[in-house]
Scaffold this active site. Structure first.
Site, PDB file in Angstrom:
ATOM      1  N   GLY A  46       0.780  -1.239   0.000  1.00 24.42           N
ATOM      2  CA  GLY A  46       0.000   0.000   0.000  1.00 24.42           C
ATOM      3  C   GLY A  46       0.808   1.282   0.000  1.00 24.42           C
ATOM      4  O   GLY A  46       0.300   2.342   0.396  1.00 24.42           O
ATOM      5  N   HIS A  84       1.465   1.142 -13.101  1.00 27.56           N
ATOM      6  CA  HIS A  84       2.166  -0.084 -13.498  1.00 27.56           C
ATOM      7  C   HIS A  84       3.664   0.199 -13.527  1.00 27.56           C
ATOM      8  O   HIS A  84       4.091   1.233 -14.058  1.00 27.56           O
ATOM      9  CB  HIS A  84       1.683  -0.541 -14.877  1.00 27.56           C
ATOM     10  CG  HIS A  84       2.314  -1.824 -15.305  1.00 27.56           C
ATOM     11  ND1 HIS A  84       1.948  -3.044 -14.772  1.00 27.56           N
ATOM     12  CD2 HIS A  84       3.315  -2.077 -16.176  1.00 27.56           C
ATOM     13  CE1 HIS A  84       2.690  -3.996 -15.304  1.00 27.56           C
ATOM     14  NE2 HIS A  84       3.527  -3.428 -16.164  1.00 27.56           N
TER      15      HIS A  84
HETATM   16  C1  GRF Z   1       3.799  -1.118  -7.324  1.00 26.98           C
HETATM   17  O1  GRF Z   1       5.058  -1.301  -7.893  1.00 26.98           O
HETATM   18  C2  GRF Z   1       2.755  -0.942  -8.390  1.00 26.98           C
HETATM   19  O2  GRF Z   1       3.216  -0.254  -9.500  1.00 26.98           O
HETATM   20  C3  GRF Z   1       2.445  -2.372  -8.761  1.00 26.98           C
HETATM   21  O3  GRF Z   1       2.475  -3.076  -7.551  1.00 26.98           O
HETATM   22  C4  GRF Z   1       3.301  -2.382  -6.621  1.00 26.98           C
HETATM   23  C5  GRF Z   1       2.461  -2.071  -5.431  1.00 26.98           C
HETATM   24  O4  GRF Z   1       3.157  -1.480  -4.384  1.00 26.98           O
HETATM   25  N1  GRF Z   1       1.205  -2.439  -9.486  1.00 26.98           N
HETATM   26  P1  GRF Z   1       2.397  -0.778  -3.201  1.00 26.98           P
HETATM   27  O5  GRF Z   1       1.369  -1.785  -2.660  1.00 26.98           O
HETATM   28  O6  GRF Z   1       1.735   0.469  -3.722  1.00 26.98           O
HETATM   29  O7  GRF Z   1       3.448  -0.479  -2.177  1.00 26.98           O
END
Ligand code: GRF
Length: 208
Positions: free
Chosen positions: A12, A105
């Protein structure tokens, strides 16, 4: 003021960056598809209402998608932001939020949709990697691009070091793209996002 619901599955940190950015928007709620998502702790501390819609409790994807939509629509959000939401969503669900659901992404789309983007970028020997904020369409990791940040690959980079540098930029660009949305500055024409009426302003930001 526009309102935003954020969907998470784990750490998160992007949700946290969005909440901490102090956007001119109400962060109306956080919904996780996993009860053990670490990000739920931050949501509780920050006083953001959080709900869990656990995919394992539903007999089918359709039933899960319907419950998820109910949890989201209870907040009547203007925008739904996927932030590390690790679940492929059904076409009907995605169409229900057409033009008002965004995702981040960790690659320069359309390169490296899907998982393990940093590992694949290193394997391919790309010199520029990065992250993308885009509108969500039924094709996974494939909607109109709002903003991107390029992150150079450095000598000796590992999956972990590259991921960490990209993540820093995710925390910068995602709140910015959401700000543009809630300020009504985005328009999509023929699959191209215009910011303030300009297709050139869908910035390829440089790493800071
Ligand atoms: C991030 O790298 C996002 O781009 C990808 O999953 C990861 C999630 O990280 N879709 P977080 O849960 O926001 O720390």
């Amino acid at each position: 003021m526009k309102s935003v619901v954020i969907l998470i599955s784990g750490r998160g940190s992007n949700m946290e960056a969005i909440v901490r950015a102090g956007l001119p928007a109400k962060i109306a709620g956080v919904v996780s598809n996993r009860a053990d998502a670490a990000g739920l702790n931050f949501a509780a501390q920050a006083g953001v209402p959080a709900a869990v819609v656990d995919e394992r409790e539903f007999p089918s994807r359709e039933a899960f998608d319907a419950a998820l939509a109910e949890a989201i629509d209870g907040h009547s959000p203007d925008l739904v932001a996927l932030a590390g939401f690790m679940r492929v969503l059904g076409g009907d669900f995605v169409r229900h939020y057409s033009g008002r659901m965004v995702n981040i992404h960790p690659s320069l789309l359309p390169a490296f949709p899907g998982l393990h983007t940093h590992r694949r970028a290193l394997q391919e020997g790309v010199k520029l990697h990065g992250c993308t904020v885009h509108f969500v369409t039924p094709q996974v990791d494939h909607g109109p691009i709002i903003a991107q940040v390029a992150v150079p690959v450095r000598t000796g980079d590992t999956e972990a070091t590259l991921a960490a540098r990209v993540l820093r930029q995710e925390h910068r660009v995602y709140p910015l793209a959401i700000r543009w949305f809630v300020e009504g500055r985005l328009a999509v024409e023929n699959g191209i996002v215009h910011v303030d009426g300009s297709d050139a302003r869908q910035a390829l930001l440089a790493e800071e």
